[in-house]
Design a protein around this motif. Structure first.
Motif, PDB file in Angstrom:
ATOM      1  N   TYR A 106      13.976  35.406  61.157  1.00 43.10           N
ATOM      2  CA  TYR A 106      13.694  36.338  60.053  1.00 43.10           C
ATOM      3  C   TYR A 106      14.711  37.477  59.973  1.00 43.10           C
ATOM      4  N   HIS A 107      15.339  37.820  61.083  1.00 48.75           N
ATOM      5  CA  HIS A 107      16.400  38.845  61.012  1.00 48.75           C
ATOM      6  C   HIS A 107      17.570  38.332  60.172  1.00 48.75           C
ATOM      7  N   ILE A 108      17.873  37.057  60.369  1.00 50.28           N
ATOM      8  CA  ILE A 108      19.013  36.462  59.657  1.00 50.28           C
ATOM      9  C   ILE A 108      18.688  36.370  58.161  1.00 50.28           C
ATOM     10  N   GLU A 109      17.448  35.968  57.884  1.00 52.15           N
ATOM     11  CA  GLU A 109      17.036  35.842  56.478  1.00 52.15           C
ATOM     12  C   GLU A 109      17.011  37.217  55.800  1.00 52.15           C
ATOM     13  N   LEU A 110      16.518  38.226  56.509  1.00 45.37           N
ATOM     14  CA  LEU A 110      16.478  39.581  55.936  1.00 45.37           C
ATOM     15  C   LEU A 110      17.892  40.104  55.695  1.00 45.37           C
ATOM     16  N   ASP A 111      18.786  39.808  56.598  1.00 43.76           N
ATOM     17  CA  ASP A 111      20.193  40.220  56.458  1.00 43.76           C
ATOM     18  C   ASP A 111      20.775  39.579  55.196  1.00 43.76           C
ATOM     19  N   ARG A 112      20.541  38.289  55.069  1.00 45.48           N
ATOM     20  CA  ARG A 112      21.091  37.540  53.926  1.00 45.48           C
ATOM     21  C   ARG A 112      20.513  38.055  52.607  1.00 45.48           C
ATOM     22  N   LEU A 113      19.177  38.218  52.588  1.00 43.60           N
ATOM     23  CA  LEU A 113      18.523  38.645  51.341  1.00 43.60           C
ATOM     24  C   LEU A 113      18.913  40.063  50.960  1.00 43.60           C
ATOM     25  N   SER A 114      18.990  40.948  51.942  1.00 38.82           N
ATOM     26  CA  SER A 114      19.280  42.347  51.585  1.00 38.82           C
ATOM     27  C   SER A 114      20.732  42.502  51.156  1.00 38.82           C
ATOM     28  N   GLU A 115      21.623  41.730  51.744  1.00 36.55           N
ATOM     29  CA  GLU A 115      23.027  41.771  51.329  1.00 36.55           C
ATOM     30  C   GLU A 115      23.140  41.260  49.882  1.00 36.55           C
ATOM     31  N   LYS A 116      22.367  40.222  49.584  1.00 38.82           N
ATOM     32  CA  LYS A 116      22.386  39.647  48.233  1.00 38.82           C
ATOM     33  C   LYS A 116      21.898  40.681  47.206  1.00 38.82           C
ATOM     34  N   ALA A 117      20.914  41.474  47.629  1.00 40.92           N
ATOM     35  CA  ALA A 117      20.315  42.444  46.713  1.00 40.92           C
ATOM     36  C   ALA A 117      21.174  43.698  46.526  1.00 40.92           C
ATOM     37  N   ARG A 118      22.103  43.938  47.412  1.00 45.06           N
ATOM     38  CA  ARG A 118      22.925  45.165  47.354  1.00 45.06           C
ATOM     39  C   ARG A 118      23.935  45.115  46.218  1.00 45.06           C
ATOM     40  N   THR A 119      24.062  46.236  45.502  1.00 47.18           N
ATOM     41  CA  THR A 119      25.121  46.310  44.505  1.00 47.18           C
ATOM     42  C   THR A 119      26.439  46.568  45.230  1.00 47.18           C
ATOM     43  N   ASN A 120      26.420  47.567  46.122  1.00 47.01           N
ATOM     44  CA  ASN A 120      27.614  47.832  46.928  1.00 47.01           C
ATOM     45  C   ASN A 120      27.497  47.073  48.236  1.00 47.01           C
TER      46      ASN A 120
ATOM     47  N   ALA B 240       8.150  41.927  54.269  1.00 48.52           N
ATOM     48  CA  ALA B 240       9.530  42.371  54.002  1.00 48.52           C
ATOM     49  C   ALA B 240      10.330  41.260  53.319  1.00 48.52           C
ATOM     50  N   ILE B 241      10.113  40.034  53.747  1.00 42.05           N
ATOM     51  CA  ILE B 241      10.856  38.911  53.166  1.00 42.05           C
ATOM     52  C   ILE B 241      10.395  38.652  51.724  1.00 42.05           C
ATOM     53  N   ILE B 242       9.095  38.717  51.506  1.00 40.79           N
ATOM     54  CA  ILE B 242       8.566  38.504  50.141  1.00 40.79           C
ATOM     55  C   ILE B 242       9.133  39.573  49.195  1.00 40.79           C
ATOM     56  N   GLN B 243       9.170  40.815  49.703  1.00 40.89           N
ATOM     57  CA  GLN B 243       9.681  41.929  48.895  1.00 40.89           C
ATOM     58  C   GLN B 243      11.119  41.687  48.424  1.00 40.89           C
ATOM     59  N   LEU B 244      11.875  40.994  49.238  1.00 37.99           N
ATOM     60  CA  LEU B 244      13.271  40.714  48.870  1.00 37.99           C
ATOM     61  C   LEU B 244      13.410  39.375  48.153  1.00 37.99           C
ATOM     62  N   GLY B 245      12.270  38.767  47.820  1.00 39.06           N
ATOM     63  CA  GLY B 245      12.294  37.518  47.044  1.00 39.06           C
ATOM     64  C   GLY B 245      12.512  36.277  47.894  1.00 39.06           C
TER      65      GLY B 245
END
Ligand code: GDP
Ligand code: IMO
Ligand code: MG
Length: 423
Positions: free
Chosen positions: A105-119, A166-171
């Motif tokens: 889940y750390h890896i998935e959160l990293d991937r999802l949050s990076e995807k969601a970042r504008t910068n 947290a994962i659901i929140q990031l889609g």
């Protein structure tokens, strides 16, 4: 003897190669921070070893330790151990009971949050930041849990809801939280016998007059406190961090070695004042093989930045430097060194503390005449072309720290030792 080695730029300076060479004269080689975002390359006898977690002293058969300040992906470590043993390399490994475990889940959160970042930060998507977040918030799973199926199950039960949310929140798909658990438990059983207390081992070794080499990952400007925020990694990459992370007092440190490339590279986003977006940058990338060891991404390349290097010397307190990849500059004329910046019409000789201001800095260059010859077989400083000697000597002047080794190729033997030249 206790030596700390760190990267003095933005990572990928060639730490793996230099650690490999140095490790011959040490008893223990220990990683103290970071995780498998690191990619340390060691080339011996034409064979290339890409190490992400196993310390780079492995090819000399040294005692290898992974300290509690590391975030460890067991799958990556297990793959690495198997790849090394299949090559006939024996490992004498110890992992601290408190080392944090990178969960899927750390890896998935990293991937999802990076995807969601504008910068975007341009992380390695290895879950590094999220594993460290869990350490700080005291929701981590540790090595001691990994080796006990009941403990890891119980811990996961306790934290799974918040991770799923947290994962659901990031889609994302929350089922990742329990994914791979069986494999983790299996690997935990394989690694049960290597669990140790790293601080105790190191302190006892030092009392027994043994020698310890602490292997830094990443580089000074990726440091979570002193780097180019927010384009940094999530650990402390500078030398002082070795003591805190390994549980040894600062007075035991004898040497601090900084590794610098003869130019500069950066992978991921963030300021790089001397970046070359032209044919020269491309040429350095191709000749230097500047593609990420971990992600394969092209590295951004630029001229040597003595302004940043000066800050790195402050941050780490280097007692000596290793200069790598000098061979890559052969054939370029002139070879440029950034000796200052222009910022809002002012000349400055030290980087601004603000990353936003650093991004606005324009390099001021000093041009040095280049050299044409291939230097990859040179073993003595005296045999280098005059212009490449002048380049190294100019860097030493600017930095005020001795360059003790010059690397002229990826191989272990492609190294010039300056001690021999000076004595
Ligand atoms: P690290 O992360 O600091 O250990 O560095 P990496 O292994 O990610 O990247 C350095 C790359 O440069 C690796 O492919 C090394 O094999 C290679 N390398 C190291 N020193 C030299 C050198 O002096 N010359 C050349 N041409 N390549 C080198
Ligand atoms: P070694 O040890 C170069 C960079 C990533 C990104 C930023 C944050 O081989 O020198 P992270 O995944 O750590 O959260 O990503 O840090 N980065 C590195 N760049 N070398 C490394 O390690 C790196 N480890 C992380 O590219 O910009
Ligand atoms: Mg690397």
């Amino acid at each position: 003897m206790f030596t700390i080695l760190t990267g003095a730029q933005f990572g990928d300076e060639g730490k793996g190669k230099i650690i490999d060479i140095l490790s011959e004269s040490y008893d223990i080689v220990v990683r103290f921070q970071g995780g498998d975002n690191a990619g340390h390359t060691v080339v011996v006898g034409g064979k290339k070893f890409k190490l992400h977690l196993v310390p780079s002293g492995v090819l000399f058969g040294k005692r290898l330790l992974i300290g509690p300040g590391v975030v460890l992906n067991p799958r990556v470590l297990w793959d690495e151990i198997r790849a090394l043993t299949s090559e006939g390399v024996q490992l004498d490994l110890g992992i601290d009971a408190k080392t944090s475990i990178i969960m899927p889940y750390h890896i998935e959160l990293d991937r999802l949050s990076e995807k969601a970042r504008t910068n975007k930060i341009g992380t390695t998507s290895r879950g590094i930041g999220f594993a460290y977040m869990d350490k700080v918030s005291r929701e981590e799973i540790r090595m001691e849990d990994l080796t006990d199926p009941d403990l890891i199950e119980a811990k996961l039960m306790e934290i799974s809801l918040s991770k799923e949310k947290a994962i659901i929140q990031l889609g994302g798909d929350p089922s990742v939280v329990r994914q791979g658990l069986d494999e983790y438990i299996k690997i935990g059983q394989h690694l049960k016998d290597v669990v140790t207390d790293v601080s105790r081992e190191i302190n006892i070794a030092l009392l027994d007059e043994k020698s310890v080499l602490a292997e830094g990952a990443q580089g000074a400007f990726l440091d979570i406190v002193h780097g180019t925020q927010e384009f940094v990694t999530s650990s402390f990459t500078t030398a002082g961090s070795a003591c805190a992370n390994l549980g040894v007092g600062p007075v035991v440190v004898d040497n601090v070695v900084g590794v610098l490339k003869a130019y500069i590279t950066r992978v991921g986003e963030g300021p790089l004042p001397t970046e070359l977006k032209d044919e020269i940058g491309k040429r350095i990338r191709e000749v230097g093989g500047e593609y990420g060891t971990t992600t394969g991404r092209p590295r951004r390349c630029g001229w040597f930045d003595a302004v940043l290097a000066l800050k790195s010397i402050y941050l780490n307190g280097y007692t000596e430097l290793a200069l790598t990849k000098l061979d890559v500059l052969s054939g370029l004329d002139p070879v440029r060194i950034c000796v200052g910046y222009e910022l809002d019409g002012q000349k400055i000789g030290y980087p601004p503390e603000s990353t936003m201001l650093l991004a606005k800095c324009k390099p001021i260059y000093e041009d040095m005449p280049g050299w044409k010859n291939d230097i990859t077989d040179v073993l003595d400083f005296g045999d280098l072309p005059e212009n490449s000697k002048a380049y190294v000597e100019r860097l030493e002047d600017l930095l005020g720290v001795d360059i003790s080794a010059i690397s002229v190729g990826p191989g272990r033997e492609q190294t010039i030792y300056m001690e021999e030249t000076r004595s």
